[in-house]
Design an enzyme around this catalytic site. Structure first.
Site, PDB file in Angstrom:
ATOM      1  CB  ILE A  51      -1.022   0.001   1.197  1.00 38.28           C
ATOM      2  CG1 ILE A  51      -1.933   1.142   1.138  1.00 38.28           C
ATOM      3  CG2 ILE A  51      -0.312   0.267   2.628  1.00 38.28           C
ATOM      4  CD1 ILE A  51      -3.188   0.915   1.978  1.00 38.28           C
ATOM      5  CD  GLU A  59       6.024   6.563   5.280  1.00 38.42           C
ATOM      6  OE1 GLU A  59       5.840   7.873   4.902  1.00 38.42           O
ATOM      7  OE2 GLU A  59       6.551   5.831   4.627  1.00 38.42           O
ATOM      8  CB  VAL A 116      -2.208 -16.311  -4.061  1.00 38.36           C
ATOM      9  CG1 VAL A 116      -3.163 -17.349  -3.887  1.00 38.36           C
ATOM     10  CG2 VAL A 116      -1.121 -16.405  -2.981  1.00 38.36           C
ATOM     11  CE  LYS A 162       2.623  10.002  16.387  1.00 31.99           C
ATOM     12  NZ  LYS A 162       1.716   9.021  15.839  1.00 31.99           N
TER      13      LYS A 162
END
Ligand SMILES: Cc1cc2nc3c(=O)[nH]c(=O)nc-3n(C[C@H](O)[C@H](O)[C@H](O)COP(=O)(O)OP(=O)(O)OC[C@H]3O[C@@H](n4cnc5c(N)ncnc54)[C@H](O)[C@@H]3O)c2cc1C
Length: 510
Positions: free
Chosen positions: A49, A53, A189, A82
Site C-alpha cells: 500500500i 509511517e 496467488v 514522535k
C-alpha cells in the site's frame, strides 16, 4: 516435552507488506522450532500500500522484543522520533492541541493529576493542559531525547514512538526474518483450495503453478483479504456510519524547516491532512470523504499545502472503515489491512499488526484448532477495534466546525460505548478505562479537553487536596516540565548524534 498434542508444523504468510513482514519477523523470533517451515508469499507486481509511517509507543517495545538495536532501525528506515500528535483546526479553525504520549503532571497525596487540574482549571487557576506534559512541550519546540531512567523528574518517563519509512521498515524486517529461516516466495496467488469436510484452507496455488500447503495461514494481503474473505467469506462489518472518510491521497515532499518530533493532523473542510516528518522527506496525505469531496479537489488541496517540492506523483487510495467479522476463521488469521481498517488519525495500523501477532502467540493453536482459543482471540480483538473506533470518532464528533462534512460528523449517532463514556466525562470529568484498552486515561483526557468537551463539575476526589495545595502542585508540575524541556536537545541534534541515516542522493534535504 511438547506442551501441545499435535503442534503446528508449518505456517504460510500470504502478503509481504508491513503486516506480512512484522508477522514473519515475530514468528521467526518466537517459534524457532518452525525454522525453515514459515513461508511468506508476496507479489512484487501487486506491491504494497505504500503508506503507514506514524506509530505509537508500543513500536519501541516491539523493536526491543525483536532484540535489535533501535538506533540501527532508525538509521535504516530514515526514522525520526514522535512524542505525540498535534491536532490543528479540529475544534475550530485556528485552534490547536497536542495529544502527547506518556504521563502528564503527577499525583499529589494520592489524588491523580487530572481531577485536581480540572478543579483549578474550572476556577481559572490552571494553565492549559499540555503545559504539564513534557512530551507536548518538547514537541512544540521540535526537541527530543530518550528517557533518563535515573532522573527523579519527568525526564525519567519520556515516552515516544517513531515515524518511519514503511517500505524500508518492511525491508528491514525481511532481512531479519530471512536470517532466522523464513522462506520467501515471490509469486501471485491464483487460487485457494479448502477442505470439503470442514472448510479449512488446504492449499494455495501460485500463478507459476506451485502449490503450497501449510497447517496455518496468515492473511496479510491487505484490503483484498484474499484468504479470509476471498476463500473463507468471513464477512466485513462496515463502520462508515461512524468513521465516514473513505479515501486518501498521499504524497511525499522535500523536508524544510526544523525537524518536528510529532505528527501533525490538520483538519480540512472534508477530513484531515497528515504530516509525518522523516529524516529524508516528509509524508503528507489528505484523508477525506468521497461523499463531500472529489478526488481531484482533494489532490489540489494537498498539492497547494505542501511545504516542499513533491517527490512523487500522488498516490490515490480507497478504503472502507470497519473490521472483519472474525479476525481468525478456521485455520486462517487475518493481520493488517486484511483484518480491518480504522483510519490513520491516531496511527493505530502498525500497532494492530504487532498486537495481532503477539496475541496469536498467546493463543497459539495446535493442529486441532481449539475453538475456545479462536473465540477468545476474536472477542478480544473486537473489543480492541471497538474502543479504538470510539476514540477516533470522538475527534470527529466533538467539533465546532461548520462545513457540511463536519456538521454531518457532529450528528453521527454514537455507539453506546462512546455515548456512555462522554456522559460520564461531562459530569465530573471521570474516565473509566477497561483493562487492556489501548488508549490510556491521559490520552482520553487530552483529546476530550482538546476537543473542548468540558465537564460541568470535577471529581470530588480533588477536594482531598486543599485548593491552594492543588494550585501549588500545578505550579510544581509545570516548572518541572519547563526545567526538563530546557535540558532536551533539538530533535535534529539528537538524531545527528545517535542515529543519522545516510542522505539518499536523490532526496535533497534543506
Ligand atoms: C491512507 C492510509 C494511511 C495510513 N497511515 C498509517 C499510519 O500513519 N500509521 C500506521 O500505523 N498505519 C497506517 N496505515 C495502515 C498501514 O498502512 C497498514 O496497516 C500497513 O501498511 C499494513 O498493510 P498490509 O501489509 O496489511 O497491506 P499491504 O501493504 O497492501 O500489503 C499486501 C501484501 O499482500 C500481497 N498480495 C496481495 N494479493 C496477493 C496475491 N494475490 N498474491 C500474492 N501476494 C499478494 C501484496 O503484494 C503485498 O505484499 C495507513 C493506511 C492507509 C490506507
Amino acid at each position: 516435552m511438547s506442551t501441545q498434542n499435535d503442534p503446528i508444523r508449518s505456517i504460510a504468510i500470504v502478503g509481504g507488506g508491513t503486516a506480512g513482514w512484522i508477522t514473519a519477523a515475530t514468528l521467526a523470533r518466537f517459534l524457532p522450532n518452525l525454522k525453515g517451515r514459515i513461508r511468506l508469499i508476496e507479489s512484487v507486481e501487486i506491491g504494497t500500500i505504500g503508506v503507514g509511517e506514524a506509530t505509537i509507543p508500543p513500536i519501541v517495545e516491539f523493536i526491543r522484543m525483536l532484540g535489535v538495536d533501535e538506533n540501527d532501525v532508525v538509521r535504516k528506515t530514515q526514522a525520526t522520533f514522535k512524542l505525540g500528535i498535534e491536532f490543528k483546526n479540529w475544534t475550530r479553525s485556528g485552534h490547536s492541541y497536542i495529544h502527547p504520549f506518556g504521563p502528564t503532571g503527577f499525583a499529589k497525596e494520592n489524588v491523580p493529576f487530572f481531577p485536581y487540574w480540572l478543579r483549578c482549571w474550572q476556577g481559572g487557576k490552571a494553565a492549559p493542559l499540555e503545559t504539564y506534559s513534557l512530551q507536548a512541550v518538547a514537541a512544540r519546540r521540535c526537541k527530543f531525547m530518550r528517557p533518563v531512567p535515573t532522573s527523579h523528574s519527568p525526564l525519567a518517563t519520556i515516552t515516544y514512538a517513531l515515524h518511519l519509512d514503511a517500505s524500508l521498515f518492511a525491508a528491514y524486517l525481511r532481512t531479519y526474518a530471512e536470517a532466522r529461516g523464513v522462506v520467501r516466495t515471490e509469486g501471485k496467488v491464483r487460487n485457494v483450495t479448502s477442505r470439503s469436510a470442514d472448510g479449512f484452507i488446504e492449499s494455495i496455488t501460485l500463478e507459476s503453478g506451485e502449490r503450497i500447503e501449510a497447517d496455518f495461514y496468515i492473511d496479510c494481503t491487505g484490503f483484498r483479504g484474499l484468504l479470509i474473505e476471498g476463500a473463507l467469506k468471513t464477512g466485513y462489518e462496515d463502520w462508515t456510519r461512524w468513521l465516514p472518510c473513505d479515501r486518501a491521497v498521499a504524497v511525499q515532499c522535500e523536508r524544510t524547516g526544523p525537524l518536528a518530533s510529532h505528527t501533525i493532523a490538520t483538519a480540512r473542510n472534508v477530513g484531515w491532512q497528515w504530516r509525518i516528518p522523516l529524516q529524508h522527506r516528509v509524508g503528507n496525505g489528505y484523508v477525506y470523504c468521497s461523499q463531500f469531496l472529489s478526488d481531484q479537489a482533494a489532490q489540489d488541496v494537498l498539492a497547494s499545502s505542501l511545504e516542499g517540492t513533491a517527490l512523487r506523483d500522488p498516490l490515490q487510495l480507497k478504503f472502507t472503515t470497519g473490521r472483519r467479522r472474525l479476525f481468525w476463521n478456521k485455520n486462517c488469521l487475518a493481520v493488517g489491512l486484511a483484518a480491518g481498517f480504522l483510519e490513520p488519525l491516531e496511527s493505530t495500523g502498525i500497532h494492530l499488526i504487532q498486537h495481532g501477532v503477539l496475541n496469536l502467540l498467546r493463543f497459539l493453536p495446535d493442529r486441532n484448532f481449539r475453538q475456545a482459543d479462536i473465540d477468545r482471540y476474536n472477542s478480544y480483538f473486537s473489543f480492541q477495534y471497538e474502543r479504538m473506533r470510539d476514540f477516533l470518532l470522538l475527534h470527529y464528533h466533538r467539533t465546532e466546525r461548520e462545513e457540511d462534512f463536519w456538521r454531518h460528523c457532529r450528528h453521527i449517532e454514537l455507539p453506546d460505548s462512546l455515548r456512555e463514556r462522554l456522559e460520564l466525562f461531562l459530569g465530573y470529568g471521570r474516565i473509566l478505562r477497561d483493562e487492556n484498552e489501548l488508549f490510556t486515561v491521559q490520552s482520553w483526557f487530552h483529546v476530550l479537553i482538546g476537543q473542548n468537551v468540558l465537564p460541568a463539575g470535577y471529581d470530588p476526589l480533588a477536594d482531598t487536596l486543599g485548593y491552594e495545595q492543588a494550585q501549588a502542585a500545578l505550579v510544581e508540575a509545570q516548572s518541572a516540565v519547563t526545567r526538563c524541556a530546557a535540558r532536551i536537545p533539538p530533535h535534529e541534534a539528537f538524531i545527528a548524534q545517535h542515529c543519522a541515516a545516510p542522505v539518499p542522493e536523490s532526496v535533497p534535504v534543506r
